[in-house]
Design a protein around this motif. Structure first.
Motif, short mmCIF file in Angstrom:
data_model
loop_
_atom_site.label_atom_id
_atom_site.label_comp_id
_atom_site.label_asym_id
_atom_site.label_seq_id
_atom_site.Cartn_x
_atom_site.Cartn_y
_atom_site.Cartn_z
N LEU A 235 -37.97 -60.42 15.49
CA LEU A 235 -36.60 -60.21 15.03
C LEU A 235 -36.36 -58.76 14.62
N LEU A 236 -37.36 -58.15 13.99
CA LEU A 236 -37.20 -56.75 13.61
C LEU A 236 -37.17 -55.85 14.84
N LYS A 237 -37.95 -56.20 15.86
CA LYS A 237 -37.90 -55.45 17.11
C LYS A 237 -36.52 -55.61 17.76
N LEU A 238 -36.00 -56.82 17.69
CA LEU A 238 -34.67 -57.09 18.25
C LEU A 238 -33.62 -56.26 17.53
N VAL B 282 -20.39 -47.83 15.60
CA VAL B 282 -20.86 -46.95 14.53
C VAL B 282 -22.23 -46.39 14.82
N GLY B 283 -22.87 -46.82 15.89
CA GLY B 283 -24.15 -46.27 16.30
C GLY B 283 -25.33 -46.76 15.50
N GLY B 284 -25.14 -47.64 14.55
CA GLY B 284 -26.25 -48.16 13.76
C GLY B 284 -26.50 -49.61 14.07
N SER B 285 -27.42 -50.21 13.37
CA SER B 285 -27.74 -51.62 13.61
C SER B 285 -26.60 -52.50 13.17
N GLY B 286 -26.31 -53.52 13.97
CA GLY B 286 -25.29 -54.47 13.59
C GLY B 286 -25.87 -55.66 12.85
N LEU B 287 -27.15 -55.65 12.59
CA LEU B 287 -27.83 -56.77 11.94
C LEU B 287 -28.28 -56.31 10.56
N ASP B 288 -27.31 -55.97 9.71
CA ASP B 288 -27.62 -55.30 8.45
C ASP B 288 -28.42 -56.16 7.48
N LEU C 251 -22.65 -56.18 20.19
CA LEU C 251 -23.93 -55.48 20.27
C LEU C 251 -24.16 -54.86 21.65
N THR C 252 -24.85 -53.76 21.64
CA THR C 252 -25.25 -53.12 22.87
C THR C 252 -26.75 -52.84 22.80
N GLY C 253 -27.30 -52.41 23.91
CA GLY C 253 -28.74 -52.18 23.96
C GLY C 253 -29.39 -53.06 25.01
N LYS C 254 -30.69 -53.20 24.94
CA LYS C 254 -31.45 -54.00 25.92
C LYS C 254 -32.14 -55.15 25.21
N ILE C 255 -32.37 -56.22 25.95
CA ILE C 255 -33.12 -57.36 25.41
C ILE C 255 -34.60 -56.99 25.45
#
Length: 971
Positions: free
Chosen positions: A30-33, A42-48, A104-108
């Protein structure tokens, strides 16, 4: 006994260590995710709240079992798509994860496959990219996998075929390519399979017919499969919905589909299917929706379809079907929508059609149907749209339709209908369009017309209507198109016509109207077209007619009009003017728009005087003979020879002087400022470096520069007026015009540096580039709906200023998303980096020598006639609105020769409900948007891209519509 005593604690310790290790693994995954997925705005994590110091089972979107293993991960903003059962729904009982206004954006990350207890994974409606990670075959407990509406690429993951517990698999709305893996046929527990909206190809594996538990199968839209529908799909006995629309299917419809007793929806529209409609499809006795439209099917409607007693939607339009419409269609008890248009059906309609009391939409346009229109179409009071264009129907319009208060649209044009208009027909409370043109309807217009804000189109052209135009027509305050041409109407034009404040097209031509043109007609400020030709009108043109600032077409030819033509007409922006065959007198005003029309526009007005008309040219009849030949031929030749010699000598001297001057001064730069500037031409020249290029086009190169004062600018480099240019084609005047423009939504031209060879236009810099680059590039997902709507309004204001408030008025001629620039706050500014394409300063319409503009944005009349005016800009702006709604480029995505306007038009014409087509067109990257707002912009866009320029609104009207409440137009 001692070994046993020692063995039990060892086993306990082993399992405890295994459990702790698994929990630690889940947390690390989960932390890797969290590090892989970010909030894109905002360019930061959406999983605050995914804090490593807290229990991972309390993380938002995470569900654990009693052993604290992760069993469900729901990172979507939208509830689970298409849940099939209470058991699957129970895996998704979580509240949807809402990350402010963004997803969310990024890769799985591949580590996600370490969540070995996972049963539900929902990552839909995000902006995830990259390929599907390997390792998913390890998730043996997985029952739900939903990655719908992302940007995933590459082939479909083959290893999913080993997931024996999987019940829901949704991989649609991505960019997956290649073929469907045959291994998916091994997931025998699968109940829901959706691969729509990808870029798949190849043949559909017939092995999918082994999925006996499958209830919903979606394979269409943007996929381009080879071959047809596998016969084996007839083995999917539990199938409820089969949607394979718009995916390039060919061949015949398999008869085996008739074995699908549970099927309630079969969508095969927009394919290349051929052959007959199989009578065996009548075996689908649970069928409610059948759409076989836009194919190449032949033959007729099978009589066996009488067994489809639950059918509500029946679409067969745009095929090659023939024969009669069988009586069984009228006997279907649940039928609500019947669309058979653009086929070759003949004969009469069943007399009982509509008597089931459920009919909502009937469209039989462009067939060869004949006979009477059935009287019971509105039985039950639910009929909304009745469209029977281009057939051979005769007889009267049923009187019962005059009481059908549910009607919203009636289109019966181009038939052989006779009789009179039913009483109450023009007073129906919800009707927005009545089109009865090109029939044999007689009688008079209804004298009593109730007030209506809904009726927008009243089209009664080319009938046999007689009598006068009733005063009550002014009660149609929502009317914007009134066509009564080609009848036998008499009397005067009622002054009450001015009650129609929204009227934009008025055509009363080819009647027997008399009297004056009401002076109050100028109160209809929205009029863009007035055609009163071929009548017996007298008097003069209203003196205030030039106050109709948006009037484009004026035709009053073949009347008995007299008096002088108002001198102020030279300031009107007309594209069509015909005053011929009247009794106008006096001097024809000159200047402005009037100079663009040839003599035919004023012909047969014997007392009208102008230097351009023969009547104004004095003819000398008694001049002395000697005056006709002032010089003898010998003297004339000598004079011409001397003159030629003198011209050549002067030209040589001037050429040498110019060459010397050009060599001396070609490198001298002149700065023309249009604002207070803190920089010089030298500062601008230092920015012309290759690494500063931000854009290149056919007209020049654009550089980004920073002045010594810190001001960022965009520099457009254009050819100058040196030896390669014979003249500046009005360039200098246009530069001065643009330099004087002061509007918040027009990009500021700060100054111009020029010498004999080069012009450097210095603009304010827009950090977010062009709308086109932003919308169609990788950043496009950043533009939420509210931002898109704001940009549309701001760009419209800029164009409105150019068309209506700028002095002189300017027609842009190259409106497109790439010419709408966005500043740091995403405020829109209309730009024109194709400056050489500007019209002359007058802003008048003009017949051009060639088409200028960008493919996909060019208005039809511009492409065909080379005549351009501000309505050409309106069309282009409508294309930009469609871009904002769909997220698609104007061309290149819809097949050869098809642009976004034709594509959208095709979708609209094939849609059952407006809301349905709008929702299907919306950019898939917009996961949350107000549908009413989208529909409103769509209505405005469709008005802007009307094929006839006179039907388009002005930019002032566009601004008003975008700022105002939802439009009354119905798609």
């Amino acid at each position: 006994m001692k070994p046993t005593i020692w063995f039990l604690p060892s086993v306990f310790v082993f399992f405890a260590v295994a459990i702790i290790s698994s929990l630690a693994d889940d947390l690390s995954v989960l932390l890797k995710l969290k590090t892989s997925l970010v909030n894109r705005s905002v360019g930061g994590s959406g999983l605050d709240d995914w804090d490593p110091s807290a229990s991972h089972c309390n993380f938002t979107g995470v569900t654990c079992d009693q052993g604290y293993r992760v069993i469900a991960l729901n990172l979507t903003r939208v509830p689970l798509f298409g849940s099939l059962s209470a058991e699957i729904a129970s895996l998704d009982h979580l509240a949807s994860l809402v990350l402010a206004e963004d997803n969310l954006t990024g890769k799985i990350p591949p580590e996600i496959s370490n969540l070995t207890s996972l049963r539900c994974l929902n990552l839909s409606n995000n902006n995830l990219s990259g390929r599907f990670p390997p390792g998913f075959g390890r998730l043996s407990e997985l029952e739900v996998l939903d990655v719908y509406n992302n940007n995933l690429t590459g082939p479909l993951p083959v290893e999913l075929g080993v997931l024996r517990r999987l019940r829901l698999l949704h991989l649609g709305g991505n960019y997956f390519n290649g073929s469907i893996p045959m291994e998916y046929s091994n997931i025998l527990s699968l109940e829901y399979l959706a691969l729509t909206g990808d870029s798949l190809s190849g043949r559909i594996p017939p092995e999918l017919g082994r999925l006996q538990n499958l209830q919903q199968l979606y394979l269409g839209y943007y996929n381009t499969f080879q071959g047809g529908i596998p016969q084996e799909f007839g083995n999917l006995s539990r199938l409820v919905r089969l949607d394979m629309g718009e995916c390039n299917l060919s061949g015949e419809i398999p008869t085996s589909l008739g074995r699908l007793k549970s099927l309630d929806t079969l969508f095969l529209q927009f394919n290349n299917l051929s052959g007959l409609i199989p009578p065996e499809l009548s075996g689908m006795t649970s069928l409610k929706s059948l759409d076989l439209s836009n194919n190449h099917l032949t033959g007729g409607i099978p009589e066996s379809f009488s067994a489809l007693q639950q059918l509500t939607l029946f679409n067969l339009f745009r095929n090659q079907l023939f024969g009669s419409v069988p009586a069984l269609v009228a006997e279907l008890p649940a039928l609500e929508v019947l669309q058979l248009w653009e086929n070759n059906f003949t004969g009469e309609l069943p007399e009982d059609l509509g008597k089931n009391g459920r009919l909502v939409l009937l469209d039989l346009t462009t067939n060869r149907l004949t006979g009477l229109i059935p009287t019971g179409l509105c039985t039950g009071g639910r009929l909304q749209k009745l469209i029977l264009l281009d057939n051979f129907f005769f007889g009267p319009i049923p009187e019962s339709l005059g009481d059908c208060k549910s009607l919203t649209r009636v289109r019966l044009a181009r038939n052989y209908l006779n009789g009179s208009i039913p009483a109450g027909f023009l007073s129906l409370p919800n009707v927005d369009m009545v089109e009865l043109s090109d029939n044999y309807i007689t009688g008079s217009l209804p004298s009593e017309i109730s007030p209506s804000t809904n009726l927008g189109w009243l089209i009664l052209s080319r009938n046999g209507l007689s009598g006068s135009i009733p005063a009550g027509i002014g009660n149609l305050i929502g009317l914007h198109t009134l066509l009564l041409d080609g009848n036998r109407l008499t009397g005067s034009i009622p002054p009450e016509i001015t009650g129609m404040k929204q009227l934009s097209v008025l055509n009363l031509s080819h009647n027997e109207l008399s009297g004056d043109i009401p002076s109050s007609i100028v109160l209809c400020k929205s009029l863009g077209t007035i055609d009163l030709s071929e009548n017996n009108l007298s008097g003069g043109l209203p003196i205030d007619l030039p106050n109709l600032s948006i009037l484009n077409n004026l035709n009053v030819s073949h009347n008995l009009l007299s008096g002088q033509i108002p001198s102020e007409m030279n300031r009107m922006s007309l594209t069509l003017l015909d005053l011929s065959f009247n009794n106008f007198s006096g001097e024809l005003p000159t200047g402005g728009e009037l100079d663009f029309f040839n003599q035919s526009s004023f012909a047969a007005n014997p007392h009208l005087c102008s230097p351009r008309l023969a009547a104004c040219i004095p003819i000398a009849t008694d001049a002395p003979t000697g005056s006709k030949q002032l010089l003898s031929p010998q003297k004339l030749r000598l004079a011409i020879g001397f003159l030629v010699f003198l011209v050549i000598a002067v030209a040589l001297w001037l050429g040498r002087a110019c060459w010397i001057r050009r060599c001396r001064h070609s490198q001298e730069w002149k700065l023309t400022p249009f604002h207070r500037l803190d920089f010089t031409c030298r500062d601008v020249l230092e920015c012309l470096k290759e690494d500063m290029v931000i854009g290149k086009g056919g007209a020049g190169t654009v550089y980004r520069g920073t002045m010594p004062c810190g001001t960022e600018v965009a520099i457009k480099k254009l050819p100058g007026m040196g030896k390669n240019n014979r003249n500046d084609h009005g360039f200098s005047a246009e530069i001065r015009t643009l330099g004087r423009i002061r509007h918040r939504n027009i990009v500021r031209l700060l100054g111009c540096c020029s010498n004999a060879e080069t012009n450097l236009l210095v603009y304010e810099y827009m950090p977010n580039g062009s709308l086109g680059d932003f919308l169609h590039g990788k950043k496009g997902e950043h533009l939420r709906w509210e931002m898109r709507y704001k940009i549309a309004v701001e760009a419209a204001r800029g164009l409105c200023y150019l068309h209506h408030d700028c002095s002189p008025l300017i027609v842009h001629r190259d409106v497109k998303s790439n010419n709408i620039l966005l500043d740091s706050d995403f405020e829109a500014h209309v730009a024109d980096f194709g400056l050489a394409k500007f019209l002359r300063d007058t802003g008048a319409s003009e017949c051009m020598s060639s088409v200028a503009g960008s493919y996909g944005y060019i208005a039809p009349e511009y492409a065909y006639t080379l005549r351009v005016d501000e309505k050409s800009d309106v069309y282009s702006f409508g294309v930009v609105l469609l871009e904002l709604i769909t997220g698609r480029k104007p061309v290149g995505e819809f097949g050869e020769g098809v642009d976004i306007v034709r594509w959208v038009g095709k979708m609209v014409s094939s849609s059952v409900e407006p809301a349905t087509v709008v929702a299907s067109l919306v950019d898939s990257r917009l996961s949350d948007y107000p549908l009413e707002s989208v529909k409103h912009m769509f209505n405005v866009a469709m008005r802007c891209v009307e094929e006839e320029s006179s039907k388009r609104p002005t930019m002032r009207e566009v601004v008003h519509m975008l700022n105002g409440p939802a439009s009354l137009l119905i798609i």
